[in-house]
Design a protein around this motif. Structure first.
Motif, PDB file in Angstrom:
ATOM      1  N   UNK A   1       0.875  -1.172   0.000  1.00  0.00           N
ATOM      2  CA  UNK A   1       0.000   0.000   0.000  1.00  0.00           C
ATOM      3  C   UNK A   1       0.906   1.214   0.000  1.00  0.00           C
ATOM      4  N   UNK A   2       0.557   2.222  -0.800  1.00  0.00           N
ATOM      5  CA  UNK A   2       1.443   3.354  -1.014  1.00  0.00           C
ATOM      6  C   UNK A   2       0.731   4.664  -0.710  1.00  0.00           C
ATOM      7  N   UNK A   3       1.446   5.554  -0.091  1.00  0.00           N
ATOM      8  CA  UNK A   3       0.995   6.933   0.049  1.00  0.00           C
ATOM      9  C   UNK A   3       1.977   7.809  -0.702  1.00  0.00           C
ATOM     10  N   UNK A   4       1.495   8.461  -1.746  1.00  0.00           N
ATOM     11  CA  UNK A   4       2.379   9.275  -2.575  1.00  0.00           C
ATOM     12  C   UNK A   4       2.887  10.465  -1.788  1.00  0.00           C
TER      13      UNK A   4
ATOM     14  N   UNK B   1       1.072  18.518  -7.503  1.00  0.00           N
ATOM     15  CA  UNK B   1       1.963  18.117  -6.425  1.00  0.00           C
ATOM     16  C   UNK B   1       1.951  16.632  -6.148  1.00  0.00           C
ATOM     17  N   UNK B   2       1.516  16.258  -4.934  1.00  0.00           N
ATOM     18  CA  UNK B   2       1.630  14.869  -4.524  1.00  0.00           C
ATOM     19  C   UNK B   2       0.497  13.993  -5.045  1.00  0.00           C
ATOM     20  N   UNK B   3      -0.520  14.544  -5.628  1.00  0.00           N
ATOM     21  CA  UNK B   3      -1.647  13.739  -6.090  1.00  0.00           C
ATOM     22  C   UNK B   3      -1.519  13.430  -7.576  1.00  0.00           C
ATOM     23  N   UNK B   4      -2.212  12.388  -7.989  1.00  0.00           N
ATOM     24  CA  UNK B   4      -2.224  12.010  -9.390  1.00  0.00           C
ATOM     25  C   UNK B   4      -3.574  11.400  -9.719  1.00  0.00           C
ATOM     26  N   UNK B   5      -4.022  11.565 -10.930  1.00  0.00           N
ATOM     27  CA  UNK B   5      -5.252  10.901 -11.364  1.00  0.00           C
ATOM     28  C   UNK B   5      -4.909   9.520 -11.909  1.00  0.00           C
ATOM     29  N   UNK B   6      -5.933   8.705 -12.083  1.00  0.00           N
ATOM     30  CA  UNK B   6      -5.722   7.376 -12.644  1.00  0.00           C
ATOM     31  C   UNK B   6      -5.135   7.466 -14.048  1.00  0.00           C
TER      32      UNK B   6
ATOM     33  N   UNK C   1      -7.993  13.499  -8.478  1.00  0.00           N
ATOM     34  CA  UNK C   1      -6.671  13.425  -7.849  1.00  0.00           C
ATOM     35  C   UNK C   1      -6.657  12.447  -6.673  1.00  0.00           C
ATOM     36  N   UNK C   2      -5.603  11.636  -6.604  1.00  0.00           N
ATOM     37  CA  UNK C   2      -5.491  10.612  -5.572  1.00  0.00           C
ATOM     38  C   UNK C   2      -4.075  10.591  -5.020  1.00  0.00           C
ATOM     39  N   UNK C   3      -3.956  10.137  -3.786  1.00  0.00           N
ATOM     40  CA  UNK C   3      -2.638   9.989  -3.159  1.00  0.00           C
ATOM     41  C   UNK C   3      -2.418   8.593  -2.584  1.00  0.00           C
ATOM     42  N   UNK C   4      -3.463   7.776  -2.505  1.00  0.00           N
ATOM     43  CA  UNK C   4      -3.352   6.478  -1.842  1.00  0.00           C
ATOM     44  C   UNK C   4      -3.572   5.349  -2.843  1.00  0.00           C
ATOM     45  N   UNK C   5      -2.541   4.520  -2.977  1.00  0.00           N
ATOM     46  CA  UNK C   5      -2.561   3.424  -3.934  1.00  0.00           C
ATOM     47  C   UNK C   5      -2.431   2.102  -3.200  1.00  0.00           C
TER      48      UNK C   5
END
Length: 273
Positions: free
Chosen positions: A137-140, A148-153, A178-182
């Motif tokens: 599990x990752x937190x960007x 910044x720290x978020x990214x879309x799919x 936008x997401x930060x948790x993978x």
């Protein structure tokens, strides 16, 4: 060094699991054979076998089955299938020793396939490996995107297509939030729906899924307004750099032999290629 001694080194990477019934066994050749060149691959396709033989390998370590049997994955009995017979003759004539390294790689701590994949992704993130699926599990923390720290799919899929050499990553669910948790469930892993149900999970990286069940569930989750998406990398695409990682680790631990990774490529081709 004997072939079985190479495997003894690999088997030390996967402790803490009952391996009395495992597919990680000798598939061809003699375990007592002296080896100096060891090839590693994800899947021993016919082209890979030909490349390995041309390289002069004494031994081949694979992650997935080499031969096509009609029984379960633990069966090594030859069949009358022409593809099976062709591959067996190629292996027999070459004198290759083949071992499978599957269960031990996934039950290492952390999962060696996941560790290799996440290393290849080069994401700036905090990574944890929770039980029972210790695939990450990752937190960007920081990515080179405008927000910044978020990214879309969509952004993440574009990035990973480049870094993982995957022609097309399928996106199922939310695309532009936008997401930060993978999270990761590589290969043909279970627990995908359960991981999607976690409130913390936003983007789930996976290998292959049952489309009518898992993919449709992800699509409906997004339709309810939740920030949930699957990035479907394909089975090979989600695991092969794990075997590259294992080859590098084996070379470090056994410098007296030569170890080389051979890429099997993606299983699919596309009309626009």
């Amino acid at each position: 060094m004997k072939a079985f001694e190479v495997m003894e080194q690999l088997f030390t990477y996967g402790q803490g699991y009952d391996y009395t019934h495992t597919c990680d066994t000798l598939k061809a050749g003699c375990a007592d054979k002296t080896v100096s060149r060891v090839a590693v691959t994800m899947t021993a396709t016919i082209p890979v076998l030909e490349q390995v033989v041309a390289w002069g390998a004494d031994m081949l370590i694979v992650h997935e089955p080499t031969f096509f049997t009609c029984n379960d994955t633990y069966s090594d009995e030859p069949t009358d299938d022409p593809v099976d017979q062709y591959k067996r003759k190629l292996v027999r004539d070459s004198g290759l020793v083949i071992y499978r390294f599957h269960d031990h790689s996934h039950y290492a701590d952390p999962d060696l396939i996941a560790a290799g994949m996440l290393e290849q992704m080069e994401l700036d993130a905090d990574i944890t490996y929770p039980e029972p699926y210790n695939q990450g599990r990752l937190k960007l923390l920081d990515l080179d995107f405008d927000d910044g720290i978020s990214t879309t799919a969509v952004e993440l899929a574009t990035l990973l297509e480049q870094r993982l050499n995957i022609r097309h990553i399928k996106i199922c669910g939310a695309r532009d939030i936008p997401s930060t948790k993978l999270s990761a469930r590589f290969g043909a892993s279970g627990g995908i729906i359960e991981e999607l149900q976690r409130p913390e999970t936003q983007i789930l990286l996976c290998g292959e899924v049952v489309e009518w069940l898992v993919a449709e569930y992800a699509r409906d989750l997004a339709a309810t307004g939740q920030n949930k998406s699957l990035l479907i990398l394909g089975h090979v695409g989600s695991e092969r750099y794990g075997m590259d990682y294992i080859a590098k680790r084996l070379q470090e631990h056994l410098p007296q032999i030569k170890v080389q990774y051979f890429d099997c490529g993606e299983v699919y081709t596309y009309s626009d290629s």
